[in-house]
Design an enzyme around this catalytic site. Structure first.
Site, PDB file in Angstrom:
ATOM      1  CG  ASP A 127      15.845 -20.123 -10.216  1.00  0.00           C
ATOM      2  OD1 ASP A 127      16.122 -20.514 -10.896  1.00  0.00           O
ATOM      3  OD2 ASP A 127      16.929 -20.338  -8.898  1.00  0.00           O
ATOM      4  CG  HIS A 170      21.872 -18.870  -4.291  1.00  0.00           C
ATOM      5  ND1 HIS A 170      21.869 -20.606  -4.115  1.00  0.00           N
ATOM      6  CD2 HIS A 170      20.702 -18.984  -4.311  1.00  0.00           C
ATOM      7  CE1 HIS A 170      20.552 -20.700  -4.700  1.00  0.00           C
ATOM      8  NE2 HIS A 170      19.559 -19.688  -4.732  1.00  0.00           N
ATOM      9  CD  GLN A 238      19.655 -18.385  -8.352  1.00  0.00           C
ATOM     10  OE1 GLN A 238      19.743 -18.799  -9.593  1.00  0.00           O
ATOM     11  NE2 GLN A 238      18.374 -18.778  -7.512  1.00  0.00           N
ATOM     12  NE  ARG A 268      11.720 -26.644  -2.745  1.00  0.00           N
ATOM     13  CZ  ARG A 268      12.608 -26.194  -2.894  1.00  0.00           C
ATOM     14  NH1 ARG A 268      12.597 -24.900  -2.325  1.00  0.00           N
ATOM     15  NH2 ARG A 268      12.504 -26.668  -3.765  1.00  0.00           N
ATOM     16  CG  ASP A 270      16.446 -23.728  -3.046  1.00  0.00           C
ATOM     17  OD1 ASP A 270      15.851 -24.917  -3.259  1.00  0.00           O
ATOM     18  OD2 ASP A 270      17.267 -22.736  -3.141  1.00  0.00           O
ATOM     19  CD  GLU A 312      15.402 -28.122  -4.222  1.00  0.00           C
ATOM     20  OE1 GLU A 312      15.992 -28.515  -5.224  1.00  0.00           O
ATOM     21  OE2 GLU A 312      16.251 -27.634  -3.472  1.00  0.00           O
ATOM     22  CG  HIS A 382       9.106 -25.773  -8.699  1.00  0.00           C
ATOM     23  ND1 HIS A 382       9.626 -26.101  -8.193  1.00  0.00           N
ATOM     24  CD2 HIS A 382      10.911 -24.978  -8.506  1.00  0.00           C
ATOM     25  CE1 HIS A 382      10.914 -26.792  -6.700  1.00  0.00           C
ATOM     26  NE2 HIS A 382      11.349 -25.025  -7.484  1.00  0.00           N
ATOM     27  CG  ASP A 383      12.918 -27.488  -9.848  1.00  0.00           C
ATOM     28  OD1 ASP A 383      12.980 -26.162 -10.073  1.00  0.00           O
ATOM     29  OD2 ASP A 383      13.393 -27.045  -8.215  1.00  0.00           O
ATOM     30  NE  ARG A 507      14.448 -24.409 -13.750  1.00  0.00           N
ATOM     31  CZ  ARG A 507      14.893 -23.870 -13.071  1.00  0.00           C
ATOM     32  NH1 ARG A 507      14.528 -24.505 -12.028  1.00  0.00           N
ATOM     33  NH2 ARG A 507      15.117 -22.554 -13.060  1.00  0.00           N
TER      34      ARG A 507
HETATM   35  C1  GLC Z   1      16.037 -25.111  -5.915  1.00  0.00           C
HETATM   36  C2  GLC Z   1      14.767 -24.857  -6.899  1.00  0.00           C
HETATM   37  C3  GLC Z   1      15.169 -24.561  -8.213  1.00  0.00           C
HETATM   38  C4  GLC Z   1      16.386 -23.283  -8.440  1.00  0.00           C
HETATM   39  C5  GLC Z   1      17.274 -23.815  -7.394  1.00  0.00           C
HETATM   40  C6  GLC Z   1      18.284 -22.461  -7.059  1.00  0.00           C
HETATM   41  O1  GLC Z   1      16.572 -26.169  -6.885  1.00  0.00           O
HETATM   42  O2  GLC Z   1      13.870 -25.740  -6.542  1.00  0.00           O
HETATM   43  O3  GLC Z   1      14.151 -24.358  -8.713  1.00  0.00           O
HETATM   44  O4  GLC Z   1      16.351 -23.405  -9.648  1.00  0.00           O
HETATM   45  O5  GLC Z   1      17.256 -24.423  -6.442  1.00  0.00           O
HETATM   46  O6  GLC Z   1      17.718 -21.876  -6.155  1.00  0.00           O
END
Ligand code: GLC
Length: 631
Positions: A127, A170, A238, A268, A270, A312, A382-383, A507
């Site tokens: 991922d 995760h 995950q 950051r 996540d 995030e 990146h998303d 992506r």
């Molecule tokens: C966040 C990341 C993304 C990832 C997800 C799971 O949203 O930006 O790229 O797929 O977390 O970790």
């Protein structure tokens, strides 16, 4: 603290002071989360010991950095903060290649770098690195922890702060904790959400949403080998951590401090929205999530005080703000959070050539100032782009939420008549009709199609859209993030389709390798669209850095110009307001000088172009996709 209890060494006293400063912020939350447990006291002792160990291990160089940032706690709100986000391999090959590229970034005006996931991922599809199997090791393909430390120091030497990802929700199923859980170790089974049958998973599933409906449907995975269901919100590999277990909190604090002590300035965090599970809910943004995040923040503040947290939370506008600390968490939660709504509204208004929804959403849901926090602003990352527009907000401006979201997907996929965009769908949800979009800034803004058509006017308009977006995120309030390659107007990269590990995930369309050959030809005096984009972004960042009124603590007040194609706000700086106006249409328009004067900008000086504006007819001309920062 009484004199008798005061520790003797300077180091220990400093720790004691820092612990006392944040004790309530930390343990106040933890008692509410875990205080009912019989193991709470032991946990609290272990946590205090971990905090002290983290502090003791902190290099002296970083303790000075702590001191510096105690003295200038607004460092991340300052207008000279300009961010850049990149994949280490796609940008510089390996970590040891990064220092050579810092001159390029410095020249662009960058003072903050986010290395995309760089900790050791699981093998194969990870991922994009968000499936971590070891938080204490760097991805061997990129280098070592020593390399990370060296690169962080090189960044610091150039006045740049370093951000890395910390995945909290995760671990990879290959992580040591998960392996032990797999082998039947009960202690580690408690680290995850495991179920002996599908009764509970089914009940939870009734109210959960799917994050990756197309290639990872459902939120649970059954493993025959261990006869267990495991909570897997994202991909199968995950495994969601069980944050109701204080041992998970403790482990993550140790990880955080370990990384902080390598020189990381910004963590950051996540996908924090998913940390707390509650039956009968979407299991997103539950109140406990904010308690956890406040407590994590306090832990950093105690043992690695110069470190801040970027959260995030890609959720609806109203749900996002609490990640910056609201109510009892005011000033104590995320220092930074992505302004997903600003990004979504930018693309929405561009497609609609109408800013009604944008103005409504940004005025309705976002306060003019934040305490001890600011946004991370961006137009691409990146998303994918998910159309986070609620039905209520759409209805408030006379739109149907479902139709508008469908329109945006069609528009950015390039299928809507007259669309300038080239993009690809991501994770179409057949059940809800939800469609998300992938694509680079340049391709979504029309450059790819315009170049292919050889249409000079369309090329010029695409360049202006891109630069308007950057001028918007550089002035709204917060750290603007330039996503790697966007400053070179890099187009969609279709090569991911040839890689079996990546082909299922569109992506990768907008995660191209850095085009250093193109970069070497710049600046080119604006001879090419990429040259214009590069010069434009560089100039925007420089003008932002030179404008104290754009400090993150300065209020941002949304105003109306009376024209459907304009988006406008005033930064109410003590030194005088800055009136920022953006024309989201491909038509010429204008605004009377008197309008600017009413907002307090009577000097008629545009900070962005660094020039006075002459308004011969009393009107300021606003060409297609114009952007002005008027004082
Ligand atoms: C966040 C990341 C993304 C990832 C997800 C799971 O949203 O930006 O790229 O797929 O977390 O970790």
């Amino acid at each position: 603290m009484t004199k008798a209890k005061m520790p003797r060494s300077f180091n220990d006293r400093m720790f004691a002071l820092r612990l006392e400063r944040s004790r309530d912020d930390l343990f106040g939350m933890l008692e509410r989360l875990y205080g009912h447990r019989t193991d709470y006291a032991a946990f609290a002792d272990d946590l205090t010991a971990a905090l002290k160990a983290g502090w003791d291990a902190r290099p002296e160089r970083l303790k000075w950095r702590d001191m510096e940032r105690d003295l200038e706690p607004d460092w991340f709100q300052r207008p000279d903060m300009n961010g850049y986000v990149f994949y280490i391999d796609r940008f510089a090959g390996t970590l040891s290649g990064v220092p050579d590229k810092l001159g390029y970034l410095q020249d662009l005006g960058i003072t903050y770098v986010h290395f995309m996931p760089c900790l050791k991922p699981r093998p194969g599809d990870s991922d994009g690195g968000y499936s971590v199997m070891d938080y204490t090791e760097v991805n061997p393909a990129l280098g070592t922890m020593d390399d990370l430390e060296t690169v962080a120091r090189a960044c610091h030497d150039r006045g740049m702060s370093v951000c890395i990802d910390l995945v909290l929700n995760h671990t990879a199923k290959e992580h040591e904790w998960a392996r032990k859980a797999w082998e039947g170790d009960e202690t580690y089974r408690e680290y995850y959400h495991m179920f002996v049958d599908d009764t509970l998973p089914k009940s939870y599933e009734a109210t959960l949403v799917e994050v990756f409906p197309a290639n990872a449907p459902g939120n649970f995975t059954y493993y025959d080998e261990i006869n267990r269901w495991v909570w897997t919100t994202f991909n199968e590999h995950q495994w969601d951590l069980n944050w109701a277990n204080p041992r998970v909190f403790l482990e993550m604090v140790k990880v955080m401090l370990f990384l902080a002590n390598k020189g990381v300035d910004v963590l950051r965090l996540d996908a924090p929205a998913f940390l707390w599970k509650r039956m009968g809910t979407r299991c997103q943004s539950e109140p406990e999530v904010h308690m956890l995040l406040q407590a994590l923040r306090a832990a950093s503040r105690i043992s690695a005080p110069s470190v801040i947290h970027l959260e995030e939370a890609i959720v609806s506008p109203a749900e996002m703000l609490p990640y910056l600390g609201r109510g009892e968490h005011d000033g104590k939660e995320g220092n930074l959070a992505y302004h997903n709504s600003l990004m979504v509204q930018f693309w929405s208004a561009l497609a609609a050539r109408d800013t009604g929804l944008m103005t409504h959403v940004l005025r309705r849901h976002f306060p003019t100032v934040l305490t001890n926090a600011t946004y991370a602003t961006y137009i691409r990352c990146h998303d994918d782009i998910g159309w986070a527009v609620t039905d209520e907000d759409a209805a408030a401006v006379g739109l149907s939420g479902a139709s508008h979201r469908a329109f945006l997907s069609e528009f950015y996929e390039g299928r809507f008549p007259g669309s300038f965009a080239r993009g690809a769908l991501f994770q179409v949800n057949e059940e809800t009709g939800d469609k998300r979009i992938s694509g680079t800034t340049a391709s979504l803004a029309g450059l790819e199609a315009a170049l292919e058509a050889g249409d000079q006017d369309a090329i010029a308009r695409a360049v202006d859209r891109i630069l308007m977006g950057h001028a918007l995120i550089a002035s709204y309030g917060g750290i603007p993030l330039v996503y790697m390659g966007d400053e070179l107007a890099q187009l969609n990269d279709y090569s991911y389709l040839d890689d079996p590990d990546l082909a299922h995930d569109s992506r990768w369309l907008h995660r191209p390798r850095m085009d250093w050959q193109r970069a070497a030809r710049l600046p080119d005096g604006g001879a090419t669209p990429e040259g214009q984009v590069y010069d434009g972004i560089r100039r925007i960042l420089a003008r932002r850095a030179a404008s104290p009124g754009l400090h993150g603590a300065v209020p941002t007040e949304i105003v109306d110009t009376g024209q459907a194609g304009h988006f406008a706000f005033v930064r109410r700086a003590p030194t005088g307001p800055i009136v920022c106006v953006f024309n989201f249409t491909d038509q010429w328009s204008g605004l009377p000088a008197a309008w600017f004067a009413r907002q307090g900008a009577s000097r008629m000086y545009d900070l962005l172009s660094d020039a006075p504006v002459f308004a011969p007819d009393g009107g300021v001309p606003l060409p297609p996709y114009a952007r002005v920062w008027m004082t």
